[in-house]
Design a protein around this motif. Structure first.
Motif, short mmCIF file in Angstrom:
data_model
loop_
_atom_site.label_atom_id
_atom_site.label_comp_id
_atom_site.label_asym_id
_atom_site.label_seq_id
_atom_site.Cartn_x
_atom_site.Cartn_y
_atom_site.Cartn_z
N GLU A 1 21.14 -22.27 6.99
CA GLU A 1 21.38 -20.94 7.25
C GLU A 1 21.07 -21.15 8.99
O GLU A 1 22.44 -19.50 9.29
CB GLU A 1 20.80 -20.18 7.06
N TYR A 2 20.27 -20.94 10.08
CA TYR A 2 20.93 -21.25 11.63
C TYR A 2 22.31 -21.99 11.63
O TYR A 2 22.92 -21.11 12.34
CB TYR A 2 19.67 -22.32 11.99
N ARG A 3 22.57 -23.40 11.32
CA ARG A 3 24.04 -23.87 11.34
C ARG A 3 25.31 -22.98 11.66
O ARG A 3 26.01 -23.22 12.15
CB ARG A 3 23.87 -24.90 10.70
N LYS A 4 24.85 -22.45 10.18
CA LYS A 4 25.78 -21.33 9.42
C LYS A 4 26.31 -19.88 10.72
O LYS A 4 27.27 -19.78 11.23
CB LYS A 4 25.43 -20.91 8.04
N TRP A 5 25.33 -19.38 10.76
CA TRP A 5 24.85 -18.51 11.99
C TRP A 5 25.74 -18.92 13.38
O TRP A 5 26.65 -18.38 14.08
CB TRP A 5 24.12 -17.67 11.81
N ALA A 6 25.32 -19.79 13.92
CA ALA A 6 26.07 -20.64 14.82
C ALA A 6 26.84 -21.01 15.40
O ALA A 6 27.53 -20.55 15.92
CB ALA A 6 24.68 -21.68 15.09
N SER A 7 27.55 -21.44 13.74
CA SER A 7 29.12 -21.59 13.63
C SER A 7 29.82 -20.38 13.86
O SER A 7 30.93 -20.17 14.78
CB SER A 7 29.74 -22.54 13.10
N LYS A 8 29.66 -19.55 12.56
CA LYS A 8 30.32 -18.25 13.09
C LYS A 8 29.87 -17.47 14.50
O LYS A 8 31.19 -16.91 15.06
CB LYS A 8 29.12 -17.28 12.00
N SER A 9 28.84 -17.04 15.73
CA SER A 9 28.78 -17.26 16.44
C SER A 9 29.81 -18.19 17.47
O SER A 9 30.48 -17.18 18.71
CB SER A 9 27.47 -17.63 17.22
N VAL A 10 30.46 -19.05 17.33
CA VAL A 10 31.03 -20.47 18.06
C VAL A 10 32.63 -19.48 18.20
O VAL A 10 32.80 -18.91 18.97
CB VAL A 10 30.96 -21.33 18.27
N GLU A 11 32.71 -19.16 16.31
CA GLU A 11 33.78 -18.81 16.46
C GLU A 11 34.06 -17.30 16.92
O GLU A 11 35.50 -16.98 17.62
CB GLU A 11 34.32 -19.05 15.45
N LEU A 12 33.28 -16.36 16.81
CA LEU A 12 34.09 -15.42 17.18
C LEU A 12 33.50 -15.20 18.55
O LEU A 12 34.81 -14.56 19.07
CB LEU A 12 32.71 -13.81 16.65
N ASP A 13 33.24 -15.76 19.29
CA ASP A 13 33.58 -15.79 20.95
C ASP A 13 34.58 -16.75 21.11
O ASP A 13 35.23 -16.28 22.50
CB ASP A 13 32.42 -17.02 21.75
N LYS A 14 35.90 -17.37 21.16
CA LYS A 14 36.38 -17.99 21.08
C LYS A 14 37.28 -16.46 20.93
O LYS A 14 38.70 -16.67 21.57
CB LYS A 14 36.72 -19.06 20.43
N GLU A 15 36.99 -16.22 19.48
CA GLU A 15 38.46 -15.56 18.93
C GLU A 15 37.50 -14.30 19.88
O GLU A 15 39.05 -13.43 20.53
CB GLU A 15 37.85 -14.92 17.88
N LEU A 16 37.39 -13.61 20.68
CA LEU A 16 36.80 -12.73 20.88
C LEU A 16 37.17 -12.91 23.23
O LEU A 16 37.91 -11.86 23.51
CB LEU A 16 35.06 -11.87 21.70
N ARG A 17 37.66 -14.09 22.92
CA ARG A 17 37.53 -14.15 24.75
C ARG A 17 39.31 -14.66 24.47
O ARG A 17 39.75 -14.30 25.70
CB ARG A 17 37.41 -15.61 25.16
N ALA A 18 39.39 -15.18 23.04
CA ALA A 18 41.22 -15.69 22.82
C ALA A 18 42.14 -13.79 23.09
O ALA A 18 42.58 -13.58 23.66
CB ALA A 18 41.62 -16.17 21.94
N ALA A 19 41.28 -12.85 22.60
CA ALA A 19 41.46 -11.55 22.44
C ALA A 19 41.85 -10.52 23.84
O ALA A 19 42.24 -9.76 24.49
CB ALA A 19 40.84 -10.85 21.49
N PHE A 20 40.89 -10.97 24.50
CA PHE A 20 40.88 -10.59 26.44
C PHE A 20 40.20 -11.07 27.42
O PHE A 20 39.24 -11.80 27.97
CB PHE A 20 39.03 -9.84 25.87
N PRO A 21 41.54 -12.32 27.28
CA PRO A 21 41.21 -12.89 28.73
C PRO A 21 41.50 -12.49 29.40
O PRO A 21 40.34 -13.14 30.25
CB PRO A 21 42.25 -13.57 28.47
#
Length: 88
Positions: free
Chosen positions: A24-44
């Protein structure tokens, strides 16, 4: 050897050396990394603000983790003290 000797001789790993293997930790850690990348791409243009926010969140987490760590030890010590009382 008792636990104090184990700690003294460094045979008990520090909490930061303990790896979290919970799925469960690994799942949410991966999701956090994905969302961080998405956020940075959306708002450089907000990269610096995102970094500041991340540092602030990390500090909050660090403080909370420390307080929970200390609290756990205190509860454990109180439990041990209670167990040493004579049974009626």
């Amino acid at each position: 050897m008792n636990i104090l000797e184990e700690m003294y001789y460094g045979n008990i790993p520090h909490f930061w050396e303990h790896s979290i293997t919970d799925s469960e930790y690994r799942k949410w850690a991966s999701k956090s990394v994905e969302l961080d990348k998405e956020l940075r791409a959306a708002f450089p243009e907000a990269e610096e603000l995102i970094d500041k926010h991340e540092r602030a969140r990390n500090e909050v987490t660090e403080i909370m983790s420390y307080q929970q760590f200390v609290y756990g030890f205190r509860v454990g010590a109180q439990l041990m003290a209670e167990m040493m009382k004579k049974v009626d």
